[in-house]
Design a protein around this motif. Structure first.
Motif, PDB file in Angstrom:
ATOM      1  N   ASP A   1       0.895  -1.240  -0.151  1.00 25.81           N
ATOM      2  CA  ASP A   1       0.128  -0.155   0.091  1.00 25.81           C
ATOM      3  C   ASP A   1       1.044   1.302   0.067  1.00 25.81           C
ATOM      4  N   THR A   2       1.127   1.978  -1.082  1.00 22.90           N
ATOM      5  CA  THR A   2       1.865   3.077  -1.235  1.00 22.90           C
ATOM      6  C   THR A   2       1.578   4.319  -0.355  1.00 22.90           C
ATOM      7  N   GLU A   3       0.112   4.422   0.154  1.00 25.21           N
ATOM      8  CA  GLU A   3      -0.174   5.347   0.884  1.00 25.21           C
ATOM      9  C   GLU A   3       0.333   5.121   2.368  1.00 25.21           C
ATOM     10  N   ASP A   4      -0.141   3.925   2.836  1.00 30.02           N
ATOM     11  CA  ASP A   4       0.202   3.733   4.233  1.00 30.02           C
ATOM     12  C   ASP A   4       1.634   2.990   4.514  1.00 30.02           C
ATOM     13  N   LYS A   5       2.435   2.619   3.343  1.00 29.11           N
ATOM     14  CA  LYS A   5       3.446   2.148   3.476  1.00 29.11           C
ATOM     15  C   LYS A   5       3.455   0.581   4.148  1.00 29.11           C
ATOM     16  N   ARG A   6       2.444  -0.095   3.824  1.00 27.11           N
ATOM     17  CA  ARG A   6       2.368  -1.309   4.600  1.00 27.11           C
ATOM     18  C   ARG A   6       2.314  -2.607   3.681  1.00 27.11           C
ATOM     19  N   ILE A   7       2.685  -3.665   4.066  1.00 25.72           N
ATOM     20  CA  ILE A   7       2.599  -4.786   3.018  1.00 25.72           C
ATOM     21  C   ILE A   7       1.169  -5.180   3.095  1.00 25.72           C
ATOM     22  N   ILE A   8       0.535  -5.396   1.956  1.00 22.98           N
ATOM     23  CA  ILE A   8      -0.784  -6.279   1.989  1.00 22.98           C
ATOM     24  C   ILE A   8      -0.627  -7.528   1.661  1.00 22.98           C
TER      25      ILE A   8
END
Length: 236
Positions: free
Chosen positions: A66-73
């Motif tokens: 997730d480029t917005e939250d900088k987290r792995i999906i």
């Protein structure tokens, strides 16, 4: 305690085995109860096919960022596009009821019982990152068992004249089977002696052994003296 013991990749990998050791035989029991004439061998083969279907659907969604939250999906049936309408509604119901997301990882790390104002902020984001591997390993198991048991239950009720009744009964059956095999980690289901602040520290990792012990003893007793042949076969 959670950070020290359960944030390593090895813990998450080991946790996936829970779906094999507990979820699979429970699903086999589900089949032999629904179909009294079905042998254990055929029930195991049918359960394996159903699990393989759910596994394939999950893994086909892949990993992304997730480029917005900088987290792995992580892979999840939630992102699968070609679910049937009934399967999509069922999955959304399982999520809304906490069946899939209320995991031991979230319980032990305090994320499951945090106050509303703590849903955001740096502390929560750090804990979500630390719990991600173990939490999503559990989530993976729960998605497979919930969707596999739901499909099995719907298949059994495909000839119902009232398909809404078939759907509602299948939802309840899937939730029951998932909670029996993957356990219910919500606070209302936690034993009272484990709910106080000191007990949550001292007995942090003891809810799983408590539930596992009940699971084994309960099934052993039902195997020997269950109320009906179907109940004894399922427990076996």
């Amino acid at each position: 305690g959670f950070v020290w013991y359960l944030t390593a990749p090895a813990s998450a990998i080991t946790n996936v085995l829970g779906g094999v050791m507990i979820g699979f035989p429970t699903l086999v029991g589900h089949y032999v109860r629904m179909y009294p004439g079905l042998s254990y061998t055929k029930a195991a083969a049918t359960a394996m096919l159903q699990i393989s279907k759910s596994l394939g659907q999950i893994m086909s969604t892949g990993f992304s960022v997730d480029t917005e939250d900088k987290r792995i999906i992580f892979p999840s049936i939630e992102r699968k596009k070609n679910l049937t309408d009934a399967e999509r509604i069922a999955y959304d119901r399982f999520t809304a009821d906490g069946l899939i997301d209320i995991t031991a990882a979230y319980d032990q790390s305090g994320l499951a019982s945090g106050p509303t104002e703590a849903y955001t902020g740096k502390t929560r984001k750090v804990m979500e990152a630390l719990t991600s591997l173990f939490h999503h390993a559990e989530r993976f198991n729960r998605e497979i068992i919930a969707m596999s048991s739901f499909r099995a239950a719907m298949e059994k009720r495909k000839d119902y004249a009232d398909q809404k009744q078939a759907f509602d009964e299948s939802i309840q059956e899937a939730k029951d089977l998932t909670n029996r095999s993957m356990f219910d980690y919500s606070m209302p289901n936690k034993p009272r002696y484990m709910q106080s602040a000191p007990a949550r520290v001292i007995l942090q990792f003891k809810q799983f052994p408590q539930q596992m012990t009940f699971f084994l003893v309960h099934n052993f007793l039902n195997m020997i003296k269950g109320k009906s042949p179907a109940e004894r076969r399922e427990a076996t």
